[in-house]
Write a protein that holds these residues in place. Structure first.
Motif: not given
Length: 737
Positions: A435-437, A720-721, A726-728
């Motif tokens: 969700v954050l990514a 953090q976001v 970057q690791a999505s």
């Protein structure tokens, strides 16, 4: 709650936030109000493509500072070696001196600058005329205004000279109206002439065409359209401009009447019908839709009209042929037609046929918004019975096949919640990170950050947080506009940039993505946050593939988000947040939702000002704090009263900000009733169960605003976001069984 064009639109403490946004950094403890200051001068880099070379300018980096703060640094640059920044520094120093009414000083900085600074040569002449004016040198000022007009007769800033010279010779005003009708000074001339003689249809028509967002424009439109002698002179293209202006101001019935006299095309004909329908004239709307379907059978508006006709028919079964026509002829809207058909069939008692229509949506149009809606409703039904794995299975396709749907962030978040409930903690973590990514700007991104244990504040702790805030030191460049516009904007000359844009912006009724973005940013720059934020946020409505791609590119730029989430009225927000022991970003978030930072705004029920305080509520608060005099449209007073009330609603609910914010919108009585009747221990479920649709949307919007201010301006959360984004790719595993 405010509405705009059919959509709802509706501090570190002490010297802290203001100083931070002007060039300081704050560190705080999360348990109280302790803080420590550190200076900073390095702005965040910009990555938005631009025609301007000022983007990397040392002078542009100082543009957001006050004249006092930047004077010494600008002077050092202005006295340095020849170059673009030396010219910019001289120009800014002259502008600052004029604001301080130090005309002689300004003239010294401006001497010979027009030849060194060709991008702003016309504006150098403009500043020279202003400098003589503030110095009281009447003869020199008149000569300078005439020189500006003589040297740059076709440049929009010549309208400034025409305005001033026209005070003595009204022929200059005639020239301004003829040559620069869209320029703000010309609009001032027209309004002044109309005050003297309102019976001037040509001037009224200019305002109708070019003053779409001007204050008091609807009475101008009414005056133009309600006088038979005026309307006799109007051409179909004039009626189209009038109709569009009415439409933009939600005067839908009047817009429909005007569109009926505009050139006949599919969009104008559709808006006749829609305007009538929104005005409650359903039978007339039905006939207008029929006319559209007959005259423009292949137009995309016809598909929407057919769906609306199906919903307007007195006998629901008679609407099915219209829907079948959409299904067979308009594949892009077939899924929506199938959904409406399913609802009609279910209402007629044909549950099996209704189910078949919905299954057709899933099988034939799995990537449609309608398919996402079906899946999400099924997921919710399964969750309500406690079958969280089945709910997960229904929600999972939304994240893949309907990832742009409005349901996608919510579905992905609840996948994480349900995964936790069945003991799959790693899958839950992956879902929240997804969700954050994928949806970092959403309300559910904040909820996901809470679930991951980030220091972002939950419903019961957000009040106490005092987040560190750092903002870029200068504006990111614009994606369109002349070199002159770019220079003015980068140098923080917002009013001049805005005035020039009124001439450069050629097609405001059908702007490109770049034009709409530029218009929104410039509006925010001059304090028109209501329309500016609307212009930016409504870019999400673009449907063409190329335009959506352009919008997605803009969304990656800091300028987009910083314009959507600005920081006006820093001092009073900061001061009264400190006084009330409130999280300043929460106060800012609430003000953004209530008023879009418009201090004079008033709702239909009388709520007034930045925090939309009702007069009777203000009177009660004033009696509590022994405040004898106040004005609700004065920012300082409004924030003083509104923050007291927000602190009061927090006290009523043990500092739970969910209940406090809901109370601010719906009233303490309503929320108390919901709390008493609600058995949910999960506050996420409480939010979804709020019975007032407006209040549910309001709660989500306020906390979404808060989250966006936090993720954009707090270095820790921003980092953090970014790391999650970057690791999505690794988070897709959250949706595999």
């Amino acid at each position: 709650m405010l509405k705009r064009r059919g959509t709802q639109v509706s501090l570190a403490i002490g010297a802290g936030l203001c100083a931070l946004l002007l060039g300081a950094t704050l560190s705080v403890t999360t348990s109280g109000f302790t803080r420590k200051w550190q200076s900073w001068i390095q702005p965040q880099p910009s990555s938005l493509p631009s025609q301007s070379q000022a983007a990397d300018s040392a002078v542009a980096a100082l543009a957001d500072l006050s004249p006092e703060q930047r004077a010494a640094k600008l002077a050092a640059i202005a006295q340095g070696k020849q170059g673009a920044d030396r010219n910019r520094a001289r120009y800014l120093l002259a502008s600052d001196a004029i604001r301080q009414r130090q005309g002689e000083k300004a003239l010294q900085w401006l001497k010979g600058l027009e030849s060194d600074y060709p991008e702003l040569a016309a504006y150098v002449a403009f500043k020279q005329a202003q400098a003589y004016t503030v110095s009281g040198k009447t003869a020199e000022a008149a000569a300078a205004w005439k020189s500006l007009l003589r040297q740059y007769p076709d440049h929009p800033v010549a309208a400034e000279a025409l305005f001033v010279l026209g005070r003595q010779d009204r022929q200059y005003w005639d020239q301004a109206i003829a040559k620069f009708p869209t320029y703000p000074r010309t609009q001032d001339i027209i309004r002044q002439r109309l005050r003297q003689n309102p019976n001037q249809p040509k001037l009224l028509l200019i305002l109708a065409k070019y003053g779409i967002n001007a204050p008091g424009i609807v009475p101008v439109l009414n005056r133009l359209t309600e006088n038979a002698s005026f309307t006799a002179t109007l051409q179909p293209e004039d009626w189209e401009a009038i109709a569009f202006n009415y439409w933009e101001h939600q005067e839908y019935g009047k817009a429909a009447e005007a569109y009926a006299r505009a050139p006949r095309n599919s969009l104008n004909t559709y808006r006749i019908g829609r305007g009538l329908q929104l005005s409650g004239l359903n039978s007339q709307a039905y006939r207008a839709y029929q006319l559209l379907a007959t005259a423009f059978p292949q137009a995309e508006e016809t598909a929407t009209a057919l769906i609306r006709m199906a919903q307007l028919t007195p006998k629901p079964i008679n609407g099915i042929p219209y829907l079948d026509r959409v299904i067979s002829q308009f594949p892009d809207q077939a899924a929506e037609a199938l959904m409406v058909k399913a609802d009609i069939l279910e209402g007629l008692g044909s549950g099996k046929s209704a189910a078949q229509s919905r299954q057709s949506v899933l099988s034939q149009y799995p990537k449609s918004d309608a398919a996402a809606e079906i899946r999400w409703k099924q997921a919710q039904r399964q969750a309500n019975t406690g079958n969280f794995l089945a709910a997960w299975q229904w929600a999972e396709p939304i994240t893949k096949q309907n990832s742009e749907s409005e349901f996608a962030p919510e579905a992905a978040y609840w996948v994480g919640k349900w995964a936790n409930q069945i003991g799959r903690e790693q899958d839950a973590t992956s879902a929240f990170e997804y969700v954050l990514a994928k949806y970092p700007e959403s309300y559910y991104a904040w909820r996901s950050a809470v679930q991951l244990g980030w220091n972002v504040g939950d419903f019961d702790s957000v009040r106490q947080l005092q987040p560190q805030v750092v903002r870029s030191g200068h504006s990111s460049p614009l994606p369109t506009g002349s070199a002159t516009l770019q220079e003015l904007y980068q140098l923080g000359q917002s009013q001049d940039a805005w005035a020039l844009w009124q001439v450069e912006f050629k097609n405001p009724t059908k702007p490109t993505v770049a034009e709409q973005f530029t218009d929104g940013v410039l509006r925010v720059g001059v304090g028109d946050h209501l329309d500016g934020i609307f212009m930016l946020s409504s870019l999400a409505w673009r449907e063409k593939t190329e335009e959506r791609s352009q919008y997605q590119t803009l969304k990656q730029q800091p300028a987009f988000w910083q314009a959507l989430y600005p920081f006006p009225f820093l001092q009073p927000i900061e001061a009264w947040s400190q006084e009330r022991q409130l999280n300043p970003l929460l106060v800012t978030a609430l003000i953004r939702q209530e008023s879009r930072f418009q201090p004079q705004i008033r709702s239909v029920v009388g709520a007034t000002g930045l925090m939309q305080v009702m007069p009777e509520t203000a009177s009660w608060i004033a009696s509590q704090i022994k405040l004898k005099q106040y004005k609700l449209d004065k920012p300082e007073d409004n924030i003083k009263l509104g923050t007291w009330y927000l602190a009061y609603t927090h006290r009523e609910y043990d500092n739970n900000s969910l209940f406090a914010v809901a109370s601010y919108n719906a009233g303490p009585g309503a929320v108390a009733g919901w709390v008493d009747k609600n058995t949910f221990s999960d506050l996420d479920q409480f939010v979804e169960a709020i019975p007032y649709g407006e209040t549910k949307g309001y709660v989500k919007s306020v906390f979404e605003n808060y989250w966006n201010y936090l993720r954009l301006y707090n270095p820790e959360v921003s980092q953090q976001v970014e790391q999650v984004a970057q690791a999505s790719d690794s988070y897709q595993s959250a949706f595999k069984f």
